[in-house]
Design a protein around this motif. Sequence first.
Motif, PDB file in Angstrom:
ATOM      1  N   ALA A  45      51.140  68.320  32.859  1.00 35.15           N
ATOM      2  CA  ALA A  45      52.405  68.898  32.393  1.00 35.15           C
ATOM      3  C   ALA A  45      53.398  67.827  31.946  1.00 35.15           C
ATOM      4  O   ALA A  45      54.604  67.942  32.165  1.00 35.15           O
ATOM      5  N   ILE A  46      52.885  66.793  31.289  1.00 32.39           N
ATOM      6  CA  ILE A  46      53.736  65.759  30.706  1.00 32.39           C
ATOM      7  C   ILE A  46      53.974  66.118  29.249  1.00 32.39           C
ATOM      8  O   ILE A  46      53.007  66.319  28.495  1.00 32.39           O
ATOM      9  N   PRO A  47      55.219  66.231  28.812  1.00 35.24           N
ATOM     10  CA  PRO A  47      55.485  66.611  27.426  1.00 35.24           C
ATOM     11  C   PRO A  47      54.913  65.606  26.428  1.00 35.24           C
ATOM     12  O   PRO A  47      55.004  64.394  26.640  1.00 35.24           O
ATOM     13  N   VAL A  48      54.311  66.117  25.366  1.00 33.50           N
ATOM     14  CA  VAL A  48      53.798  65.291  24.267  1.00 33.50           C
ATOM     15  C   VAL A  48      54.564  65.671  23.011  1.00 33.50           C
ATOM     16  O   VAL A  48      54.654  66.849  22.655  1.00 33.50           O
ATOM     17  N   GLU A  49      55.123  64.665  22.351  1.00 35.28           N
ATOM     18  CA  GLU A  49      55.954  64.903  21.167  1.00 35.28           C
ATOM     19  C   GLU A  49      55.324  64.256  19.940  1.00 35.28           C
ATOM     20  O   GLU A  49      55.005  63.064  19.946  1.00 35.28           O
ATOM     21  N   ASP A  50      55.122  65.052  18.890  1.00 27.99           N
ATOM     22  CA  ASP A  50      54.623  64.527  17.620  1.00 27.99           C
ATOM     23  C   ASP A  50      55.776  63.868  16.871  1.00 27.99           C
ATOM     24  O   ASP A  50      56.802  64.506  16.606  1.00 27.99           O
ATOM     25  N   VAL A  51      55.588  62.604  16.528  1.00 26.97           N
ATOM     26  CA  VAL A  51      56.626  61.868  15.805  1.00 26.97           C
ATOM     27  C   VAL A  51      55.982  61.094  14.664  1.00 26.97           C
ATOM     28  O   VAL A  51      54.766  60.906  14.626  1.00 26.97           O
ATOM     29  N   GLY A  52      56.773  60.629  13.761  1.00 21.93           N
ATOM     30  CA  GLY A  52      56.264  59.798  12.676  1.00 21.93           C
ATOM     31  C   GLY A  52      55.972  58.390  13.156  1.00 21.93           C
ATOM     32  O   GLY A  52      56.483  57.939  14.196  1.00 21.93           O
ATOM     33  N   ASP A  53      55.165  57.678  12.386  1.00 20.36           N
ATOM     34  CA  ASP A  53      54.830  56.308  12.760  1.00 20.36           C
ATOM     35  C   ASP A  53      56.066  55.413  12.795  1.00 20.36           C
ATOM     36  O   ASP A  53      56.144  54.477  13.598  1.00 20.36           O
ATOM     37  N   ASP A  54      57.032  55.692  11.927  1.00 15.04           N
ATOM     38  CA  ASP A  54      58.260  54.896  11.927  1.00 15.04           C
ATOM     39  C   ASP A  54      59.013  55.047  13.246  1.00 15.04           C
ATOM     40  O   ASP A  54      59.620  54.087  13.737  1.00 15.04           O
ATOM     41  N   ALA A  55      58.980  56.245  13.808  1.00 14.75           N
ATOM     42  CA  ALA A  55      59.650  56.472  15.089  1.00 14.75           C
ATOM     43  C   ALA A  55      58.983  55.663  16.201  1.00 14.75           C
ATOM     44  O   ALA A  55      59.655  55.157  17.106  1.00 14.75           O
ATOM     45  N   LEU A  56      57.670  55.523  16.123  1.00 14.02           N
ATOM     46  CA  LEU A  56      56.954  54.739  17.142  1.00 14.02           C
ATOM     47  C   LEU A  56      57.307  53.261  17.056  1.00 14.02           C
ATOM     48  O   LEU A  56      57.481  52.595  18.078  1.00 14.02           O
ATOM     49  N   THR A  57      57.427  52.758  15.826  1.00 13.61           N
ATOM     50  CA  THR A  57      57.730  51.333  15.673  1.00 13.61           C
ATOM     51  C   THR A  57      59.159  50.991  16.085  1.00 13.61           C
ATOM     52  O   THR A  57      59.481  49.819  16.258  1.00 13.61           O
ATOM     53  N   GLU A  58      60.006  51.996  16.249  1.00 16.41           N
ATOM     54  CA  GLU A  58      61.337  51.734  16.796  1.00 16.41           C
ATOM     55  C   GLU A  58      61.241  51.307  18.260  1.00 16.41           C
ATOM     56  O   GLU A  58      62.121  50.615  18.787  1.00 16.41           O
ATOM     57  N   PHE A  59      60.174  51.723  18.925  1.00 15.71           N
ATOM     58  CA  PHE A  59      59.971  51.328  20.315  1.00 15.71           C
ATOM     59  C   PHE A  59      59.172  50.038  20.428  1.00 15.71           C
ATOM     60  O   PHE A  59      59.429  49.212  21.313  1.00 15.71           O
ATOM     61  N   ASP A  60      58.187  49.875  19.551  1.00 15.61           N
ATOM     62  CA  ASP A  60      57.266  48.740  19.674  1.00 15.61           C
ATOM     63  C   ASP A  60      56.752  48.367  18.292  1.00 15.61           C
ATOM     64  O   ASP A  60      56.424  49.246  17.493  1.00 15.61           O
ATOM     65  N   ALA A  61      56.667  47.078  18.031  1.00 17.87           N
ATOM     66  CA  ALA A  61      56.210  46.625  16.718  1.00 17.87           C
ATOM     67  C   ALA A  61      54.742  46.961  16.484  1.00 17.87           C
ATOM     68  O   ALA A  61      54.311  47.107  15.345  1.00 17.87           O
ATOM     69  N   ARG A  62      53.977  47.086  17.564  1.00 12.17           N
ATOM     70  CA  ARG A  62      52.553  47.436  17.457  1.00 12.17           C
ATOM     71  C   ARG A  62      52.261  48.612  18.389  1.00 12.17           C
ATOM     72  O   ARG A  62      51.642  48.456  19.437  1.00 12.17           O
ATOM     73  N   PRO A  63      52.688  49.794  18.030  1.00 13.03           N
ATOM     74  CA  PRO A  63      52.589  50.931  18.962  1.00 13.03           C
ATOM     75  C   PRO A  63      51.190  51.484  19.135  1.00 13.03           C
ATOM     76  O   PRO A  63      50.926  52.195  20.119  1.00 13.03           O
ATOM     77  N   GLY A  64      50.281  51.210  18.209  1.00 15.80           N
ATOM     78  CA  GLY A  64      48.923  51.704  18.344  1.00 15.80           C
ATOM     79  C   GLY A  64      48.802  53.218  18.318  1.00 15.80           C
ATOM     80  O   GLY A  64      47.834  53.785  18.819  1.00 15.80           O
ATOM     81  N   GLY A  65      49.797  53.892  17.743  1.00 20.38           N
ATOM     82  CA  GLY A  65      49.722  55.340  17.583  1.00 20.38           C
ATOM     83  C   GLY A  65      50.222  56.157  18.754  1.00 20.38           C
ATOM     84  O   GLY A  65      50.258  57.387  18.684  1.00 20.38           O
ATOM     85  N   VAL A  66      50.652  55.493  19.840  1.00 18.90           N
ATOM     86  CA  VAL A  66      51.121  56.254  21.000  1.00 18.90           C
ATOM     87  C   VAL A  66      52.062  55.397  21.848  1.00 18.90           C
ATOM     88  O   VAL A  66      51.846  54.203  22.024  1.00 18.90           O
ATOM     89  N   VAL A  67      53.114  56.028  22.338  1.00 18.63           N
ATOM     90  CA  VAL A  67      54.097  55.374  23.201  1.00 18.63           C
ATOM     91  C   VAL A  67      54.410  56.314  24.362  1.00 18.63           C
ATOM     92  O   VAL A  67      54.564  57.525  24.156  1.00 18.63           O
TER      93      VAL A  67
END
Length: 245
Positions: A45-67
């Motif tokens: 029951a952990i929420p999963v959110e679909d986001v764009g790749d640009d949103a992932l790179t805001e967290f990490d330069a190499r997000p690998g598709g998931v954060v």
Amino acid sequence: MAHVAGPIAVDAVLRGGVRPVERVLVGAKRPRSIVDIIEACDGRAIPVEDVGDDALTEFDARPGGVVALVGDRLFEDPQSVWAGSVPFVAHLDGVEDPFNFGQAVRTLYAFGCDGVLLPERNWMSAIATVTRASAGATELMPLAIASATDAVAAAASAGATVVATSDRAGRTIHDVDLVGPVLVLFGGEKRGVTRSLVGRVETVRIPYGRRFPRSLGTVAAASVVSFEVMRQRRTEDRGPRTEGR
């Protein structure tokens, strides 16, 4: 809120269960590793959110598709690391670089260390770097907070041999019996093990293949020593060789 990035790190966070996971962000690509993560999140029951790749790179330069957005890590009771029948415990002190810290835990975990004791400090302030450098091992390895002095005292109570490396030691790491319960102290690369403890531990030298008047870094020393612990224990498990075999 801290984060970890990449399938290996996020999977380790989910499997380790040592910190709360607020939610998981996934990009457009869905290789099997990320599908497995989504399924694991659904089961917990952990929420999963679909986001764009640009949103992932805001967290990490190499997000690998998931954060994964995560909370603080929970640490073990220091006594719990001695619960195994033949515990192999390490104490890491003075490792300031988060990449080196992650690499040290990674090698200790790979070679069978049962738990790592750490001095009081915020070891997870750079969790993204630590988790990636350790290939997730920092989420899977039992970690507890204890000073080197307390660690040595607990080792004595557990009947464990306490070992520290020193380039001035007469005996090498191969000359010491590491088959039984053992605590290995790894000091900082500049100051080594606390001087007050040197007389209370078995100091051993890592032998070199050529003359080199410099000590190894903590990660390299952890690799050599933990491999020797594993080697001795596997040799002991096989028992003495029978003549003619």
